[in-house]
Scaffold this motif. Sequence first.
Motif, PDB file in Angstrom:
ATOM      1  N   ALA A 181       0.826  -1.207   0.000  1.00 29.92           N
ATOM      2  CA  ALA A 181       0.000   0.000   0.000  1.00 29.92           C
ATOM      3  C   ALA A 181       0.863   1.262   0.000  1.00 29.92           C
ATOM      4  O   ALA A 181       0.556   2.234  -0.698  1.00 29.92           O
ATOM      5  CB  ALA A 181      -0.938  -0.010   1.206  1.00 29.92           C
ATOM      6  N   ALA A 182       1.949   1.242   0.773  1.00 33.61           N
ATOM      7  CA  ALA A 182       2.843   2.405   0.819  1.00 33.61           C
ATOM      8  C   ALA A 182       3.470   2.669  -0.547  1.00 33.61           C
ATOM      9  O   ALA A 182       3.619   3.826  -0.967  1.00 33.61           O
ATOM     10  CB  ALA A 182       3.929   2.184   1.871  1.00 33.61           C
ATOM     11  N   LEU A 188       0.794   4.252  -2.656  1.00 35.03           N
ATOM     12  CA  LEU A 188       0.522   5.622  -2.228  1.00 35.03           C
ATOM     13  C   LEU A 188       1.596   6.593  -2.700  1.00 35.03           C
ATOM     14  O   LEU A 188       1.312   7.742  -3.035  1.00 35.03           O
ATOM     15  CB  LEU A 188       0.392   5.682  -0.704  1.00 35.03           C
ATOM     16  N   SER A 189       2.827   6.128  -2.708  1.00 33.41           N
ATOM     17  CA  SER A 189       3.930   6.980  -3.129  1.00 33.41           C
ATOM     18  C   SER A 189       4.115   6.991  -4.646  1.00 33.41           C
ATOM     19  O   SER A 189       4.994   7.692  -5.161  1.00 33.41           O
ATOM     20  CB  SER A 189       5.229   6.519  -2.467  1.00 33.41           C
ATOM     21  N   SER A 190       3.292   6.174  -5.335  1.00 33.28           N
ATOM     22  CA  SER A 190       3.372   6.024  -6.792  1.00 33.28           C
ATOM     23  C   SER A 190       4.679   5.393  -7.239  1.00 33.28           C
ATOM     24  O   SER A 190       5.071   5.517  -8.412  1.00 33.28           O
ATOM     25  CB  SER A 190       3.150   7.370  -7.511  1.00 33.28           C
ATOM     26  N   LYS A 210      -6.573   5.262   1.904  1.00 35.97           N
ATOM     27  CA  LYS A 210      -5.817   6.508   1.960  1.00 35.97           C
ATOM     28  C   LYS A 210      -5.724   7.049   0.536  1.00 35.97           C
ATOM     29  O   LYS A 210      -5.812   6.294  -0.429  1.00 35.97           O
ATOM     30  CB  LYS A 210      -4.414   6.274   2.538  1.00 35.97           C
ATOM     31  N   ARG A 211      -5.516   8.360   0.424  1.00 31.89           N
ATOM     32  CA  ARG A 211      -5.525   8.987  -0.894  1.00 31.89           C
ATOM     33  C   ARG A 211      -4.105   9.305  -1.364  1.00 31.89           C
ATOM     34  O   ARG A 211      -3.289   9.846  -0.619  1.00 31.89           O
ATOM     35  CB  ARG A 211      -6.352  10.275  -0.867  1.00 31.89           C
ATOM     36  N   ARG A 212      -3.832   8.941  -2.600  1.00 26.85           N
ATOM     37  CA  ARG A 212      -2.588   9.330  -3.244  1.00 26.85           C
ATOM     38  C   ARG A 212      -2.569  10.832  -3.520  1.00 26.85           C
ATOM     39  O   ARG A 212      -3.619  11.480  -3.562  1.00 26.85           O
ATOM     40  CB  ARG A 212      -2.456   8.637  -4.597  1.00 26.85           C
ATOM     41  N   ASN A 213      -1.366  11.361  -3.760  1.00 26.54           N
ATOM     42  CA  ASN A 213      -1.252  12.769  -4.158  1.00 26.54           C
ATOM     43  C   ASN A 213      -1.990  13.036  -5.464  1.00 26.54           C
ATOM     44  O   ASN A 213      -2.456  14.147  -5.706  1.00 26.54           O
ATOM     45  CB  ASN A 213       0.217  13.165  -4.307  1.00 26.54           C
ATOM     46  N   PHE A 230      -7.862   6.800  -4.332  1.00 30.39           N
ATOM     47  CA  PHE A 230      -7.853   6.100  -3.058  1.00 30.39           C
ATOM     48  C   PHE A 230      -7.109   4.778  -3.210  1.00 30.39           C
ATOM     49  O   PHE A 230      -7.226   4.091  -4.233  1.00 30.39           O
ATOM     50  CB  PHE A 230      -9.286   5.821  -2.582  1.00 30.39           C
ATOM     51  N   VAL A 231      -6.344   4.430  -2.176  1.00 33.30           N
ATOM     52  CA  VAL A 231      -5.629   3.151  -2.120  1.00 33.30           C
ATOM     53  C   VAL A 231      -6.204   2.348  -0.968  1.00 33.30           C
ATOM     54  O   VAL A 231      -6.326   2.845   0.153  1.00 33.30           O
ATOM     55  CB  VAL A 231      -4.113   3.362  -1.935  1.00 33.30           C
ATOM     56  N   HIS A 255      -5.493   0.714  -6.145  1.00 34.93           N
ATOM     57  CA  HIS A 255      -5.959   2.096  -6.262  1.00 34.93           C
ATOM     58  C   HIS A 255      -7.269   2.033  -7.045  1.00 34.93           C
ATOM     59  O   HIS A 255      -7.442   1.215  -7.961  1.00 34.93           O
ATOM     60  CB  HIS A 255      -4.923   3.015  -6.901  1.00 34.93           C
TER      61      HIS A 255
END
Length: 233
Positions: A35-36, A39-41, A160-163, A167-168, A106
Motif C-alpha cells: 500500500a505504501a 501511495l507513493s506512486s 488513503k488517498r494518493r497525491n 484512493f488506495v 488504487h
Amino acid sequence: MNTVPEPNTASTVVSWIDLGKMAYQSALLVQEQQAAALLSSDVDEQVVFTVEHPPTITIGKNGTRDHIVASDEELSRLGFEVFNVDRGGDVTYHGPGQLVVYPVLHLNPWKNDVSRYVRMLEEVVLLALQEVDVEGRRLEGYPGVWVGDAKICAIGARVKRRNTGEFVTSHGLAFNVTTDLNHFQTIIPCGIVDKGVTSVRELTSDPVSYVDWQQRILHSFAEVFEVSLAEKR
C-alpha cells in the motif's frame, strides 16, 4: 496446486499473491508495504493477497476491547493474539479455515468510489455463494454478507488517498469457510449482540474445501471487478 482464474478480456490486470498460512502481523506488514508503494506512486501494480491466519482478534478504529468477552487467560490457552488495527469496524476474529482477502488497489478503475468498492466486495461473496445455492444478503447498516441473521463474511477496509487523488485500499474481507465457530464466542463479533455467525461448512452437507472456496472467491472477484488475475509468486 492453486490455479489462477482464467484471464478475461478486461484491460485491468490484478496480481494474485497467496500468502498461505501466515501470522497476522506478518501479513499486515506485507500489505502495508504494498500500500505504501502504491501511495507513493513507486509502483502502480494492483494486488490481491489471500491468507489464512492463526487464531487472532483484531480491534478496528471503531472498536473497543470491551467486546472481547474471554479473559486474557482463556485467550492465551486457546493460542489467540490480539491486535489494534487501523481498518474501519469493530472487533473481528481471524483463524484457521477462514479465507482472508486483502485487496491492495488504487480505485481509479472503479470510479475512485469507496462505497462502491465495499459493495463490490460484498458482491464477490454473494456471487460465490449463489454457485452452491446459498442465499446471502446485505443487511442495512451492517457491512458484510449475511445468511439469514448470521454473518458469513466480515468486511473492514482502510483507504488513503494518493497525491494524484486515487484512493488506495488495504485490509478487506474475512470469509468463513471451515472456521471453528466456537472461537467467535470469545468476542462480540463487530460489536453486534443480537446476531450470529455462520460458515460454508455449517450451511451445506457437502464436503467443503478451503482451497476450492479460495478459487471460487477469486473467480468471483475477477468477474465482479472485471479484471484479469495473474498469479504472482
